[in-house]
Design a protein around this motif. Structure first.
Motif, mmCIF file in Angstrom:
data_model
loop_
_atom_site.group_PDB
_atom_site.id
_atom_site.type_symbol
_atom_site.label_atom_id
_atom_site.label_comp_id
_atom_site.label_asym_id
_atom_site.label_seq_id
_atom_site.Cartn_x
_atom_site.Cartn_y
_atom_site.Cartn_z
ATOM 1 N N ILE A 131 -26.362 -29.211 -7.911
ATOM 2 C CA ILE A 131 -27.466 -29.864 -7.205
ATOM 3 C C ILE A 131 -26.886 -30.564 -5.982
ATOM 4 O O ILE A 131 -25.891 -31.297 -6.083
ATOM 5 N N ARG A 132 -27.481 -30.291 -4.847
ATOM 6 C CA ARG A 132 -27.099 -30.987 -3.619
ATOM 7 C C ARG A 132 -28.347 -31.186 -2.764
ATOM 8 O O ARG A 132 -29.354 -30.504 -2.937
ATOM 9 N N HIS A 133 -28.254 -32.120 -1.855
ATOM 10 C CA HIS A 133 -29.399 -32.503 -1.028
ATOM 11 C C HIS A 133 -29.994 -31.300 -0.306
ATOM 12 O O HIS A 133 -31.211 -31.118 -0.277
ATOM 13 N N VAL A 158 -20.263 -21.891 -7.459
ATOM 14 C CA VAL A 158 -21.477 -22.419 -8.094
ATOM 15 C C VAL A 158 -22.440 -21.255 -8.307
ATOM 16 O O VAL A 158 -22.855 -20.596 -7.358
ATOM 17 N N ASP A 159 -22.776 -20.982 -9.564
ATOM 18 C CA ASP A 159 -23.607 -19.823 -9.885
ATOM 19 C C ASP A 159 -25.038 -19.986 -9.382
ATOM 20 O O ASP A 159 -25.641 -19.041 -8.873
ATOM 21 N N GLU A 160 -25.570 -21.189 -9.543
ATOM 22 C CA GLU A 160 -26.941 -21.460 -9.107
ATOM 23 C C GLU A 160 -26.986 -22.846 -8.467
ATOM 24 O O GLU A 160 -26.529 -23.820 -9.069
ATOM 25 N N MET A 161 -27.536 -22.930 -7.256
ATOM 26 C CA MET A 161 -27.630 -24.217 -6.560
ATOM 27 C C MET A 161 -29.094 -24.608 -6.403
ATOM 28 O O MET A 161 -29.948 -23.759 -6.107
ATOM 29 N N TYR A 162 -29.375 -25.885 -6.588
ATOM 30 C CA TYR A 162 -30.737 -26.396 -6.519
ATOM 31 C C TYR A 162 -30.789 -27.685 -5.694
ATOM 32 O O TYR A 162 -29.791 -28.412 -5.598
ATOM 33 N N ILE A 204 -32.246 -31.634 -5.182
ATOM 34 C CA ILE A 204 -32.355 -32.740 -6.138
ATOM 35 C C ILE A 204 -33.716 -32.752 -6.835
ATOM 36 O O ILE A 204 -33.835 -33.235 -7.964
ATOM 37 N N SER A 205 -34.734 -32.189 -6.203
ATOM 38 C CA SER A 205 -36.069 -32.161 -6.811
ATOM 39 C C SER A 205 -36.105 -31.324 -8.091
ATOM 40 O O SER A 205 -37.024 -31.452 -8.902
ATOM 41 N N ALA A 206 -35.084 -30.471 -8.281
ATOM 42 C CA ALA A 206 -35.034 -29.605 -9.472
ATOM 43 C C ALA A 206 -34.212 -30.219 -10.598
ATOM 44 O O ALA A 206 -33.940 -29.547 -11.606
ATOM 45 N N LEU A 207 -33.833 -31.481 -10.472
ATOM 46 C CA LEU A 207 -32.935 -32.121 -11.440
ATOM 47 C C LEU A 207 -33.405 -31.946 -12.884
ATOM 48 O O LEU A 207 -32.623 -31.565 -13.766
ATOM 49 N N HIS A 208 -34.686 -32.195 -13.136
ATOM 50 C CA HIS A 208 -35.161 -32.189 -14.518
ATOM 51 C C HIS A 208 -35.304 -30.790 -15.109
ATOM 52 O O HIS A 208 -35.447 -30.654 -16.329
ATOM 53 N N SER A 209 -35.262 -29.783 -14.277
ATOM 54 C CA SER A 209 -35.243 -28.420 -14.805
ATOM 55 C C SER A 209 -33.813 -27.933 -15.034
ATOM 56 O O SER A 209 -33.589 -27.006 -15.824
ATOM 57 N N VAL A 210 -32.851 -28.580 -14.395
ATOM 58 C CA VAL A 210 -31.445 -28.214 -14.563
ATOM 59 C C VAL A 210 -30.833 -28.913 -15.776
ATOM 60 O O VAL A 210 -30.087 -28.300 -16.553
ATOM 61 N N LEU A 211 -31.146 -30.170 -15.970
ATOM 62 C CA LEU A 211 -30.503 -30.972 -17.022
ATOM 63 C C LEU A 211 -30.615 -30.359 -18.427
ATOM 64 O O LEU A 211 -29.626 -30.369 -19.179
ATOM 65 N N PRO A 212 -31.743 -29.814 -18.843
ATOM 66 C CA PRO A 212 -31.837 -29.278 -20.208
ATOM 67 C C PRO A 212 -30.939 -28.069 -20.461
ATOM 68 O O PRO A 212 -30.721 -27.696 -21.615
ATOM 69 N N ARG A 213 -30.420 -27.467 -19.406
ATOM 70 C CA ARG A 213 -29.585 -26.272 -19.541
ATOM 71 C C ARG A 213 -28.095 -26.605 -19.671
ATOM 72 O O ARG A 213 -27.285 -25.725 -19.972
ATOM 73 N N CYS A 214 -27.732 -27.852 -19.451
ATOM 74 C CA CYS A 214 -26.314 -28.214 -19.299
ATOM 75 C C CYS A 214 -25.687 -28.711 -20.598
ATOM 76 O O CYS A 214 -26.289 -29.502 -21.332
ATOM 77 N N ASP A 215 -24.462 -28.262 -20.844
ATOM 78 C CA ASP A 215 -23.649 -28.810 -21.932
ATOM 79 C C ASP A 215 -22.836 -30.009 -21.446
ATOM 80 O O ASP A 215 -22.435 -30.866 -22.237
ATOM 81 N N PHE A 216 -22.590 -30.041 -20.135
ATOM 82 C CA PHE A 216 -21.907 -31.156 -19.494
ATOM 83 C C PHE A 216 -22.643 -31.475 -18.199
ATOM 84 O O PHE A 216 -22.987 -30.564 -17.440
#
Length: 320
Positions: A169-171, A179-183, A185-197
């Motif tokens: 995630i970057r501005h 980085v496989d997929e970049m988003y 900051i507005s996508a933060l809550h869709s990224v977080l559930p996918r992360c182990d770290f």
């Protein structure tokens, strides 16, 4: 021609001093950490390398000759930015100096949790021989890097060696190597559930202050680990503590805190699922060398030529 003067408010090695002197042989160079060495020179220094809080009153309230400050750190949230902008004093940061040591700290924390290193150190102190239910690894897992700058880029590069999936995630949302997929900051809550770290590597600005709180920790997997090497106030610390106490997340590796030093009465000190480092993730034997040789001297050469400073020039509007 009047004397041109630079303050380097650090104790730098003679070899580094000589490299700076070779670029500005006719300038007066004042070096040393102690205020007694540099304080009387602040008013007429043209360049300051290494901001100190004692400089603020002089720079803000007096008619100074200062044109440019080279920060000794990546963070500039303690600087009087509004006043510096008004006085048209340029600021460059030490962003990038920390990419190697901080990325190493990030993986030390990740491996510390998955391989139970922090638990085994405590058991060693008690002469306890116990498996501690160690059964995790980082190979093939997903890591989310919140703030893909130079530190995030190096972290992503190392993560690929472990076969990890890297979400960033970057501005700007602009793509980045490793980085496989970049988003954005507005996508933060869709990224977080996918992360182990989840690695927090953002700078502290008005927009990032308090960014991570209860809602963000609830969005994470209960098996995920959170690591903050950015700045403490980006996280709502009491809500992080609540998430840890209620097993909303598996653990946290923390190098930065809302209040530093971390108060003795903080519950974080005694949590089994927390690893604490005292804001040292960027420390390295090469720190001075990298600031001077890789950032300051190239900028100094450009400055003397009347060109824009090419490395880490602060955007006052963005705050980084």
């Amino acid at each position: 021609m009047s004397e041109r003067k630079i303050i380097i408010s650090q104790n730098i090695e003679e070899t580094l001093y000589n490299k700076v002197k070779s670029v500005i042989p006719d300038w007066t160079i004042v070096t040393g950490r102690e205020p007694s060495i540099w304080k009387r020179h602040v008013e007429d220094a043209e360049i300051i390398v290494g901001w100190k809080k004692e400089m603020k009153e002089i720079v803000v309230n007096q008619d100074v000759n200062l044109k440019w400050i080279q920060s000794w750190s990546a963070g500039i949230n303690s600087f009087p930015l509004n006043e510096l902008l008004t006085k048209q004093i340029k600021v460059t940061t030490a962003n990038g100096v920390h990419a190697f040591p901080i990325s190493e700290t990030i993986f030390a924390l990740m491996l510390g949790f998955t391989r139970k290193i922090h638990t085994y150190v405590k058991q060693q102190q008690k002469q306890t021989w116990h498996h501690a239910f160690m059964n995790q690894e980082i190979h093939g897992k997903t890591v989310g890097i919140i703030g893909v700058g130079k530190i995030g880029r190096e972290t992503a590069k190392i993560a690929k060696a472990f076969g990890m999936t890297v979400l960033g995630i970057r501005h700007s949302g602009k793509a980045e190597e490793f980085v496989d997929e970049m988003y954005p900051i507005s996508a933060l809550h869709s990224v977080l559930p996918r992360c182990d770290f989840v690695i927090l590597a953002l700078p502290l600005t008005e927009k990032t202050k308090g960014l991570f709180g209860k809602q963000e920790f609830q969005s994470m997997k209960s098996s995920a680990f959170f690591i903050n090497i950015g700045r403490g106030p980006i996280v709502v610390e009491n809500e992080l503590i609540e998430a840890l106490e209620n097993n909303k997340i598996a653990g946290a590796g923390l190098d930065v805190f809302e209040i530093e030093p971390l108060p003795e009465n903080s519950p974080l000190w005694h949590m089994e699922n927390v690893i604490i480092t005292p804001h040292t993730s960027g420390s390295t034997e090469y720190y001075n060398k990298r600031v001077i040789e890789e950032i300051f001297i190239p900028n100094l050469i450009a400055y003397l030529s009347g060109h824009e400073l090419p490395i880490n020039l602060l955007d006052f509007e963005k705050g980084y």
